[in-house]
Write a protein that holds these residues in place. Structure first.
Motif, mmCIF file in Angstrom:
data_model
loop_
_atom_site.group_PDB
_atom_site.id
_atom_site.type_symbol
_atom_site.label_atom_id
_atom_site.label_comp_id
_atom_site.label_asym_id
_atom_site.label_seq_id
_atom_site.Cartn_x
_atom_site.Cartn_y
_atom_site.Cartn_z
ATOM 1 N N GLY A 255 0.809 -1.218 0.000
ATOM 2 C CA GLY A 255 0.000 0.000 0.000
ATOM 3 C C GLY A 255 0.838 1.261 0.000
ATOM 4 N N MET A 256 0.392 2.223 0.808
ATOM 5 C CA MET A 256 0.898 3.582 0.717
ATOM 6 C C MET A 256 2.426 3.672 0.791
ATOM 7 N N ALA A 257 3.036 2.935 1.736
ATOM 8 C CA ALA A 257 4.480 3.069 1.968
ATOM 9 C C ALA A 257 5.290 2.640 0.751
ATOM 10 N N ARG B 149 5.129 3.605 -2.103
ATOM 11 C CA ARG B 149 5.419 4.736 -2.977
ATOM 12 C C ARG B 149 6.659 5.476 -2.494
ATOM 13 N N GLY B 150 7.821 4.840 -2.589
ATOM 14 C CA GLY B 150 9.069 5.520 -2.268
ATOM 15 C C GLY B 150 9.331 5.735 -0.791
ATOM 16 N N GLY B 151 8.490 5.145 0.064
ATOM 17 C CA GLY B 151 8.685 5.297 1.494
ATOM 18 C C GLY B 151 9.600 4.220 2.042
ATOM 19 N N ALA B 152 9.929 4.338 3.331
ATOM 20 C CA ALA B 152 10.727 3.303 3.993
ATOM 21 C C ALA B 152 9.891 2.026 4.063
ATOM 22 N N SER C 126 -2.619 2.319 6.415
ATOM 23 C CA SER C 126 -3.127 2.871 5.143
ATOM 24 C C SER C 126 -4.597 3.243 5.268
ATOM 25 N N PRO D 55 6.162 8.210 2.189
ATOM 26 C CA PRO D 55 5.801 7.887 0.809
ATOM 27 C C PRO D 55 5.580 9.169 0.008
ATOM 28 N N ALA D 56 5.743 9.083 -1.293
ATOM 29 C CA ALA D 56 5.587 10.264 -2.137
ATOM 30 C C ALA D 56 5.023 9.840 -3.488
ATOM 31 N N GLY E 87 -6.756 8.228 -2.297
ATOM 32 C CA GLY E 87 -6.002 7.619 -3.385
ATOM 33 C C GLY E 87 -4.580 8.109 -3.323
ATOM 34 N N CYS E 88 -3.771 7.800 -4.337
ATOM 35 C CA CYS E 88 -2.391 8.289 -4.364
ATOM 36 C C CYS E 88 -2.348 9.797 -4.198
ATOM 37 N N LEU F 14 -1.454 11.979 -1.246
ATOM 38 C CA LEU F 14 -0.062 12.298 -0.905
ATOM 39 C C LEU F 14 0.287 13.749 -1.249
ATOM 40 N N GLY G 265 -4.728 3.374 -8.534
ATOM 41 C CA GLY G 265 -3.272 3.379 -8.441
ATOM 42 C C GLY G 265 -2.718 2.877 -7.118
ATOM 43 N N MET G 266 -3.222 3.413 -6.029
ATOM 44 C CA MET G 266 -2.618 3.160 -4.720
ATOM 45 C C MET G 266 -2.622 1.684 -4.335
ATOM 46 N N THR G 267 -3.655 0.973 -4.738
ATOM 47 C CA THR G 267 -3.791 -0.422 -4.295
ATOM 48 C C THR G 267 -3.182 -1.399 -5.287
ATOM 49 N N GLY G 268 -2.545 -0.894 -6.367
ATOM 50 C CA GLY G 268 -1.858 -1.808 -7.260
ATOM 51 C C GLY G 268 -2.399 -1.854 -8.672
ATOM 52 N N GLU H 298 2.712 3.831 -13.071
ATOM 53 C CA GLU H 298 2.809 2.485 -12.519
ATOM 54 C C GLU H 298 1.971 1.515 -13.377
#
Lengths: 255, 527
Positions: free
Chosen positions: A40-42, A44-47, B114, B348-349, B380-381, B384, B455-458, B520
């Motif tokens: 999930g969220m992490a 995206r370029g997170g640790a 999340s 995350p970014a 969603g993404c 961020l 997007g966020m979930t794949g 992605e």
């Protein structure tokens, strides 16, 4: 027997691929295992981290308790420090010294290596240098698995079997690159330990390894290099000052 | 016997398949997404199991209920907050009862890895008066699914299987069984049962109440609810908390233990435990559901009850072996190093080159002439974009809430009222509030970030993207000249800012679609 590992890195570095290889090797060996990961969220370029545990008895918690990790395996130097409190007093760190800089306040690398050197029980490899030599920069995760392989409880052939299965869908070339990355990583890790056990300081060992052609690294030469540098400090400065990398057998292992 | 490496989510999916599943339903949401995806991938090409993402959790639940009505076994899966969306159908499905087995697999997110909250779905099971399983490990995820389908058909009730993030996203070896065949089509003939007019609903609700003693009897006798009486100190460990407990005690411990994994709460077993101990620690990953039931309003004479409500376990956040260790009053393990206090964070970014970044840069500039503008956003993404450097959005509450909230703010006189929502979130929960806004002629600017995927979930399939999205928006009554489509790229920046400014200057409901495919999704398609 029980082994607890924290896998660490940044989203996109292939932490879950490392987990796949070790999980399946553990299942193959008939061990119990659990492996908790982050989705999930992490991602995206997170640790990103994963807790991986295997052993010959039942594994209860999916998470490694603080102080119980035998190994922190990180594809990135900074990320080790996010999890090092998980390490037991006699735990090991296996990490890449290739920084993944996607934040403005990324610390200075030499200082980071000094921090990691505090552990003593540390294996440091330059994953980007080695992965490039193996044929693809993206194979850095397999370099680090290779470097950790001697600390795991599986024959190399088992680990390589699952590296192969992991990349089988992407064609033979990708499989070959990743197997090569695994082997070069393994050799680099052992060579590094040979230097350190031979008396070289950890920061010096890191610097020297960067100057040796990764494709030629042979762990058997590690102690000889350490002895040679011990006898003649100028050798190290000479190699470090050189423009290009040198072959590992420039200092030969005793026959 | 075969053993497979499976995530908790995947074990749930495989258990359902082997229980004779005919349809899987759901909407993507971390940490539940992999349940559906596993069933979809494992049964692809066989044609045997219907697997198509639904528009939202309510739709998913209703589709699953329809399959149950027709006599077949249906699995519906979602994250905890998704059950809020499905709650209407969910609550009433307990009243109608089921025909073919209906299992709701819901993945809670204690610690909010999340999610917007850490609500505990066991409360929902209690609320709906249905049985609930809470697997402790991946093997139980698999086994309990088969049991849950059987129980659902025996009791003619939906059954919940509750996971938490840590189990949903943890792998282990799972031993599997011979798959069972699917049920034949046998639609229900009990029309009154399924037609909840008040006169029928009263009868059905009575039936539901009358079933409760049987549900309780099942939980009392369940092999999953294990009571071991030993010393005067007791522990109740629910679901995954049991693993954290076992992690911290030796085989020779003297604690009396009730390990719980099937609900309703087995009062008889708890009574036996409570009568045996004078100190009781309750360990739950989620709300203090069992703890509060045992304590009641006034506590128990002679038994000290400890847990999340008394501070031995933190009131909020995910449970873990360290917290349980401390609650058991055991000394911490020695470690090689103290935690690093001032380590640079790595949040995350948005991906490099993400279309959302270009959209929000344009929006930020277009809004810069307003004083302290705030943008209602969604889930969603693009959420961020709340972080630096964009800091472009200022709310995130519930799926689709951006549009309704922006409309409400506009009613109050707030200008400019801007909502930002993704294409999939729009189909999930954004269409109805847009329809409302258009009908009222609200001065509202809706930015739909159409990246063509979830997007966020794949990168799952989006229900309303491209032409379909345009048609829905126009169909909702948005004036064609105020449906603007932009391509968010750095090169189009100035033109996009101008379009946004034009629409901000108009007093009415506008929709600006920022359309560019998720990077992605492109990458995944290529691999």
């Amino acid at each position: 027997m029980q082994t607890n590992i924290i896998l660490a890195g940044v989203g996109g570095q292939g932490i879950l691929s490392i987990a796949y290889v070790i999980d399946n090797a553990a299942l193959d060996a008939g061990f119990h295992f659990k492996q908790a990961e982050v989705h999930g969220m992490a991602q995206r370029g997170g640790a990103v981290q994963s807790h991986l545990r295997y052993g010959d008895g039942p594994i209860h918690s999916d998470l490694v308790p603080t102080g119980r990790a035998d190994l922190v395996l990180s594809v990135e130097p900074l990320e080790v420090m996010r999890y090092w409190h998980y390490l037991s007093p006699d735990g090991w760190v296996v990490a890449s010294v290739t920084p993944y800089v996607n934040i403005p306040d990324y610390p200075e690398l030499d200082g980071l290596i000094e921090n990691l050197a505090e552990f003593g029980r540390v294996v440091l490899v330059d994953s980007s240098l080695i992965a490039r030599a193996a044929g693809n920069l993206r194979a850095q995760n397999m370099v680090v698995v290779g470097a950790a392989a001697p600390l795991l409880h599986f024959p190399d052939s088992t680990l390589e079997k699952y590296v192969e299965m992991l990349f089988a869908g992407k064609g033979q070339k990708t499989v070959d690159v990743n197997i090569r990355a695994f082997r070069l990583g393994r050799a680099a890790g052992l060579f590094f330990r040979g230097l350190v056990d031979g008396g070289l300081s950890i920061p010096d060992a890191v610097r020297l390894c960067r100057k040796i052609d990764p494709a030629t690294v042979d762990p058997a030469h590690g102690p000889a290099w350490a002895a040679a540098i011990h006898g003649d400090r100028q050798l190290l400065e000479q190699v470090l000052a050189g423009e290009s990398t040198v072959p590992c057998d420039r200092v030969a292992a005793p026959a | 016997m075969q053993r497979e490496v499976l995530l908790g989510d995947e074990a749930v999916g495989l258990g359902a398949i082997h229980a004779g599943l005919s349809g899987v339903y759901g909407y993507p949401g971390t940490p539940s997404t992999e349940i559906f995806e596993f069933v979809e991938q494992r049964t692809a090409g066989s044609g045997g199991v219907h697997a198509f993402w639904s528009t939202n959790e309510k739709v998913a639940y209703e589709e699953a209920l329809g399959m149950s009505w027709a006599g077949k076994r249906a699995l519906v899966c979602m994250k905890h907050v998704g059950l809020n969306v499905a709650a209407d159908a969910f609550m009433n499905s307990a009243v109608t009862g089921t025909n073919g087995g209906l299992v709701l697999a819901v993945a809670d997110d204690p610690g909010m890895h999340s999610s917007q909250n850490e609500q505990d779905s066991r409360v929902y099971a209690q609320f709906a008066l249905i049985p609930c399983f809470e697997p402790r490990d991946q093997q139980e995820c698999y086994d309990m699914m088969i049991e849950a389908f059987d129980l659902s058909e025996e009791l003619a009730l939906p059954v919940m299987v509750r996971l938490v993030t840590r189990l949903a996203h943890s792998r282990s070896g799972v031993a599997t069984r011979e798959p069972r065949p699917q049920n034949a089509l046998h639609p229900t003939r009990e029309i009154r049962k399924w037609t909840l007019l008040p006169s029928n609903a009263r009868v059905q609700y009575r039936h539901l109440i009358d079933k409760q003693p049987e549900l309780l009897r099942r939980a009392e006798n369940s092999v999953h609810n294990r009571l071991t009486l030993a010393g005067r100190r007791g522990v109740i460990a629910c679901g995954i908390a049991n693993n954290y407990f076992l992690e911290n005690v030796d085989d020779g411990h003297d604690l009396s233990v009730l390990s719980l994994a099937q609900y309703p709460v087995p009062a008889g077993r708890i009574r036996r435990l409570v009568e045996h101990v004078d100190d009781l620690l309750v360990l739950e990953d989620g709300y203090p559901v069992v703890e509060n039931m045992v304590r009641g309003l006034f506590g128990l004479d002679g038994v000290r009850i400890r847990g999340r409500m008394t501070g031995e376990v933190p009131r909020t956040g995910e449970l873990n072996p360290d917290l349980v260790r401390s609650a058991l009053e055991l000394p911490p393990h020695a470690t090689a190093h103290q935690p690093s206090p001032s380590l640079a964070g790595r949040p995350p970014a948005l991906c490099k080159g993400c279309p959302h970044t270009d959209t929000f840069r344009a929006l930020n500039e277009a809004l810069s002439e307003f004083e302290n503008p705030q943008v209602f956003s969604d889930i969603g993404c693009y959420t961020l974009a709340a972080f630096p450097p964009l800091e472009a959005i200022h709310s995130c509450v519930a799926m689709g809430a951006s549009i309704g909230m922006a409309a409400g703010a506009a009613h109050a006189g707030y200008r400019p009222a801007v909502a930002a929502i993704g294409d999939s979130t729009f189909s999930h929960g954004g269409i109805t509030p847009l329809l409302s806004a258009v009908q009222q002629g609200v001065n509202l600017k809706v930015i739909v970030l159409d990246n063509g995927t979830v997007g966020m979930t794949g990168t799952q399939r989006s229900m309303s993207t491209g032409d379909a999205l345009d048609h829905i928006i126009l169909g909702a009554g948005v004036a064609p000249e105020h449906l603007r489509i932009i391509e968010p790229t750095p090169a189009n920046h100035a033109a996009n800012v101008q379009i946004l400014r034009d629409e901000l200057a108009w007093d009415g409901t506008s929709v600006i679609i920022a359309r560019r495919t998720c990077l992605e999704a492109i990458k995944r398609k290529a691999s």
